[in-house]
Design a protein around this motif. Structure first.
Motif, mmCIF file in Angstrom:
data_model
loop_
_atom_site.group_PDB
_atom_site.id
_atom_site.type_symbol
_atom_site.label_atom_id
_atom_site.label_comp_id
_atom_site.label_asym_id
_atom_site.label_seq_id
_atom_site.Cartn_x
_atom_site.Cartn_y
_atom_site.Cartn_z
ATOM 1 N N ALA A 95 -16.896 -64.141 60.752
ATOM 2 C CA ALA A 95 -16.273 -62.980 61.738
ATOM 3 C C ALA A 95 -17.316 -62.513 62.583
ATOM 4 O O ALA A 95 -16.991 -62.311 63.707
ATOM 5 C CB ALA A 95 -15.928 -61.813 60.723
ATOM 6 N N ALA A 96 -18.620 -62.318 62.241
ATOM 7 C CA ALA A 96 -19.738 -62.303 63.035
ATOM 8 C C ALA A 96 -19.923 -63.224 64.378
ATOM 9 O O ALA A 96 -20.054 -62.797 65.420
ATOM 10 C CB ALA A 96 -20.934 -62.134 62.463
ATOM 11 N N ALA A 97 -19.456 -64.503 64.007
ATOM 12 C CA ALA A 97 -19.697 -65.328 64.946
ATOM 13 C C ALA A 97 -18.403 -65.364 66.007
ATOM 14 O O ALA A 97 -18.728 -65.258 67.265
ATOM 15 C CB ALA A 97 -19.483 -66.976 64.379
ATOM 16 N N ARG A 98 -17.200 -65.124 65.321
ATOM 17 C CA ARG A 98 -16.000 -64.697 66.522
ATOM 18 C C ARG A 98 -16.582 -63.628 67.386
ATOM 19 O O ARG A 98 -16.045 -63.466 68.616
ATOM 20 C CB ARG A 98 -14.863 -64.356 65.615
ATOM 21 N N ARG A 99 -17.069 -62.347 66.669
ATOM 22 C CA ARG A 99 -17.309 -61.151 67.597
ATOM 23 C C ARG A 99 -18.453 -61.394 68.754
ATOM 24 O O ARG A 99 -18.385 -60.981 69.768
ATOM 25 C CB ARG A 99 -17.750 -60.100 66.715
ATOM 26 N N MET A 100 -19.305 -62.499 68.215
ATOM 27 C CA MET A 100 -20.430 -62.677 69.290
ATOM 28 C C MET A 100 -20.078 -63.936 70.192
ATOM 29 O O MET A 100 -20.996 -64.241 71.115
ATOM 30 C CB MET A 100 -21.704 -62.943 68.564
ATOM 31 N N GLY A 101 -18.861 -64.687 69.892
ATOM 32 C CA GLY A 101 -18.478 -65.620 70.698
ATOM 33 C C GLY A 101 -19.239 -67.038 70.538
ATOM 34 O O GLY A 101 -19.501 -67.661 71.571
ATOM 35 N N VAL A 102 -19.765 -67.183 69.346
ATOM 36 C CA VAL A 102 -20.406 -68.413 69.080
ATOM 37 C C VAL A 102 -19.819 -69.036 67.972
ATOM 38 O O VAL A 102 -18.868 -68.479 67.137
ATOM 39 C CB VAL A 102 -21.924 -67.929 68.917
ATOM 40 N N SER A 103 -20.298 -70.196 67.401
ATOM 41 C CA SER A 103 -19.875 -71.062 66.306
ATOM 42 C C SER A 103 -20.501 -70.347 64.982
ATOM 43 O O SER A 103 -21.554 -69.831 65.386
ATOM 44 C CB SER A 103 -19.800 -72.229 66.341
ATOM 45 N N ALA A 104 -19.998 -70.624 63.914
ATOM 46 C CA ALA A 104 -20.447 -70.278 62.359
ATOM 47 C C ALA A 104 -21.773 -70.810 62.430
ATOM 48 O O ALA A 104 -22.872 -69.921 61.892
ATOM 49 C CB ALA A 104 -19.273 -70.319 61.436
ATOM 50 N N PRO A 105 -21.966 -72.020 62.577
ATOM 51 C CA PRO A 105 -23.476 -72.834 62.394
ATOM 52 C C PRO A 105 -24.447 -72.119 63.214
ATOM 53 O O PRO A 105 -25.458 -71.899 62.948
ATOM 54 C CB PRO A 105 -22.937 -73.988 62.927
ATOM 55 N N VAL A 106 -24.063 -71.660 64.485
ATOM 56 C CA VAL A 106 -24.953 -70.850 65.362
ATOM 57 C C VAL A 106 -25.491 -69.581 64.724
ATOM 58 O O VAL A 106 -26.603 -69.207 64.834
ATOM 59 C CB VAL A 106 -24.339 -70.664 66.962
ATOM 60 N N ALA A 107 -24.536 -68.948 64.322
ATOM 61 C CA ALA A 107 -24.956 -67.727 63.576
ATOM 62 C C ALA A 107 -25.651 -67.709 62.542
ATOM 63 O O ALA A 107 -26.671 -67.015 62.264
ATOM 64 C CB ALA A 107 -23.461 -66.867 63.290
ATOM 65 N N THR A 108 -25.433 -68.637 61.646
ATOM 66 C CA THR A 108 -26.180 -68.866 60.326
ATOM 67 C C THR A 108 -27.672 -69.382 60.688
ATOM 68 O O THR A 108 -28.725 -68.627 60.267
ATOM 69 C CB THR A 108 -25.445 -70.031 59.455
ATOM 70 N N ARG A 109 -27.648 -70.124 61.634
ATOM 71 C CA ARG A 109 -28.966 -70.476 62.170
ATOM 72 C C ARG A 109 -29.812 -69.652 62.880
ATOM 73 O O ARG A 109 -31.131 -69.265 62.404
ATOM 74 C CB ARG A 109 -29.030 -71.802 63.059
ATOM 75 N N ALA A 110 -29.366 -68.456 63.739
ATOM 76 C CA ALA A 110 -29.956 -67.561 64.327
ATOM 77 C C ALA A 110 -30.538 -66.499 63.022
ATOM 78 O O ALA A 110 -31.583 -66.192 63.136
ATOM 79 C CB ALA A 110 -28.935 -66.708 65.271
#
Length: 295
Positions: free
Chosen positions: A21-36
């Motif tokens: 859900a956070a990735a969708r809100r920030m406009g990135v993929s889930a792996p990008v969110a996890t890596r950050a």
């Protein structure tokens, strides 16, 4: 690693309670969110989140860090607004919360006045009788009644309230008027659980505290329900003076044991943004102070 983007991503994960859900809100993929977030944890050398297959939970350190991140991001937003010449504007959505009855009865004029003064704004009111986490639930301003525990929130005093014991005149004519808190044990009691415990009510006799035991015949989580039962003549209840002002003025409820009332309790507006709160938060709190203190 872009530290600011990673901080914003981490706050989004906390608020959305998950990476997808956070990735969708920030406009990135889930792996990008996890890596950050993983890179942020590695840089800090602390665990911010506990990940399972079903949920993402914030650690104690992570919760404090998320609050600090939110403040930094707010500061950055203010700097950008100042640079673009929009620093003085009051616009955007404001989310507020308060207890259900106090919110509906006392904040209505504040909310309407705010929207009338600031046409580029909108407000979402969440009136609930439970503790609310400002960060994870996306709350801008929370109205809290009573002494505050130590926290990372910024608190602005608004007004004070006191607890009153009251009943309908016909109940008092039928059952008698209690002259001392100890006599409550012999009365039909309606416990408003959002205000006070259902087992004892606290009073003062001069400087001496009194804990008077009560045996409620009716206990309810709804203050409004307790007031309705008291007006109907069922028994004595204890609620905040602010929510029964009309009933006391009209005589449908009568206060008793006033000389034993405990000290007044503070009402605060809590927010996350520290001394440099956003324009929309400052404007709402300023209006709430003016309205509630005038009343």
């Amino acid at each position: 690693m872009d530290k600011l983007n990673a901080m914003a991503m981490f706050v989004a994960v906390v608020q959305e309670k998950g990476f997808a859900a956070a990735a969708r809100r920030m406009g990135v993929s889930a792996p990008v969110a996890t890596r950050a977030v993983s890179e942020l944890e590695a840089a800090l050398q602390v665990r911010l989140l506990v990940r399972t297959t079903r949920v993402v939970q914030v650690t104690e350190v992570g919760e404090r860090y998320a609050l600090d991140c939110q403040r930094v991001l707010n500061e950055l937003r203010d700097i950008e607004q100042s640079a673009t010449g929009s620093h003085g504007a009051v616009r955007g959505k404001l989310v507020i919360t308060a207890s259900s009855l106090f919110g509906r009865m006392r904040l209505g004029p504040v909310v309407r006045g705010y929207l009338e003064r600031h046409p580029e704004t909108e407000i979402e009111c969440r009136y609930v009788d439970r503790p609310v986490n400002l960060l994870s639930e996306g709350i801008d301003v929370a109205i809290r009644i009573g002494e505050l525990p130590d926290s990372s929130y910024h608190a602005v005093p608004l007004t004070t309230v006191r607890r009153v014991v009251c009943a309908a005149p016909d109940y008092l004519a039928r059952a008698g008027v209690p002259r001392h808190p100890d006599e409550l044990i012999d009365h039909c009691v309606i416990a408003a659980l959002s205000v006070e415990s259902g087992s004892e009510w606290k009073f003062t006799d001069g400087a001496e505290p009194i804990a008077a035991p009560v045996q409620p015949r009716l206990a309810t989580s709804s203050t409004e329900h307790a007031i309705q039962a008291a007006v109907a003549g069922f028994g004595l209840t204890r609620v905040l003076d602010e929510v029964v002002r009309e009933q006391l003025a009209a005589g449908s409820l009568v206060e008793v044991l006033e000389t034993f009332s405990p000290p007044r309790m503070p009402v605060h507006a809590l927010h996350l943004q520290g001394r440099r709160a956003s324009n929309k938060v400052r404007a709402f709190i300023d209006l709430a102070i003016a309205h509630l203190r005038e009343d």
